[in-house]
Motif scaffolding. Sequence first.
Motif, PDB file in Angstrom:
ATOM      1  N   ALA A 133      -1.254 -17.731  44.528  1.00 42.37           N
ATOM      2  CA  ALA A 133      -0.221 -17.786  45.570  1.00 42.37           C
ATOM      3  C   ALA A 133       0.277 -19.218  45.753  1.00 42.37           C
ATOM      4  O   ALA A 133       1.480 -19.440  45.936  1.00 42.37           O
ATOM      5  N   LEU A 134      -0.618 -20.196  45.697  1.00 39.66           N
ATOM      6  CA  LEU A 134      -0.218 -21.594  45.808  1.00 39.66           C
ATOM      7  C   LEU A 134       0.694 -21.991  44.653  1.00 39.66           C
ATOM      8  O   LEU A 134       1.737 -22.623  44.859  1.00 39.66           O
ATOM      9  N   ASP A 194       2.561 -20.013  42.836  1.00 41.34           N
ATOM     10  CA  ASP A 194       3.842 -19.330  43.009  1.00 41.34           C
ATOM     11  C   ASP A 194       4.713 -20.035  44.046  1.00 41.34           C
ATOM     12  O   ASP A 194       5.924 -20.184  43.866  1.00 41.34           O
ATOM     13  N   ASN A 195       4.095 -20.481  45.155  1.00 39.78           N
ATOM     14  CA  ASN A 195       4.851 -21.186  46.185  1.00 39.78           C
ATOM     15  C   ASN A 195       5.377 -22.527  45.687  1.00 39.78           C
ATOM     16  O   ASN A 195       6.493 -22.926  46.017  1.00 39.78           O
ATOM     17  N   ILE A 196       4.577 -23.242  44.904  1.00 37.97           N
ATOM     18  CA  ILE A 196       5.027 -24.529  44.369  1.00 37.97           C
ATOM     19  C   ILE A 196       6.197 -24.315  43.422  1.00 37.97           C
ATOM     20  O   ILE A 196       7.201 -25.027  43.482  1.00 37.97           O
ATOM     21  N   LYS A 218       8.245 -21.721  43.388  1.00 37.36           N
ATOM     22  CA  LYS A 218       9.388 -21.221  44.143  1.00 37.36           C
ATOM     23  C   LYS A 218      10.110 -22.341  44.890  1.00 37.36           C
ATOM     24  O   LYS A 218      11.329 -22.339  44.993  1.00 37.36           O
ATOM     25  N   SER A 219       9.336 -23.326  45.390  1.00 41.60           N
ATOM     26  CA  SER A 219       9.943 -24.424  46.146  1.00 41.60           C
ATOM     27  C   SER A 219      10.562 -25.476  45.246  1.00 41.60           C
ATOM     28  O   SER A 219      11.161 -26.432  45.719  1.00 41.60           O
TER      29      SER A 219
END
Length: 95
Positions: free
Chosen positions: A85-86, A88-90, A92-93
């Motif tokens: 999840a981390l 994916d968030n990195i 995505k951002s």
Amino acid sequence: MRHRLAAITLTAALTGGALLAAAPAQAAPTRQAGPTAAVAATPRHDIPALLHHLEFLYDKAVRLEQLGMHADAERTRSEARLLKALIDNIIKSGG
């Protein structure tokens, strides 16, 4: 007696010097630092290393499961899900 006084004097001088050296660091005001170039170089943004660690966690979970350590395997899989999840968030951002 002379040696004791010399030892006490030396100890007091060293202690006083240490306290004076630490005083400016303690008296300095704290403030929030703005984003810098160093932030972009943090391990959090090293995607290949994070992916490598993610693969390691998946392999570890399989090994633990084969050894019959089901609770430890589930904890490792949970850690892998959080890391995924981390990542994916990195991504995505845009980081």
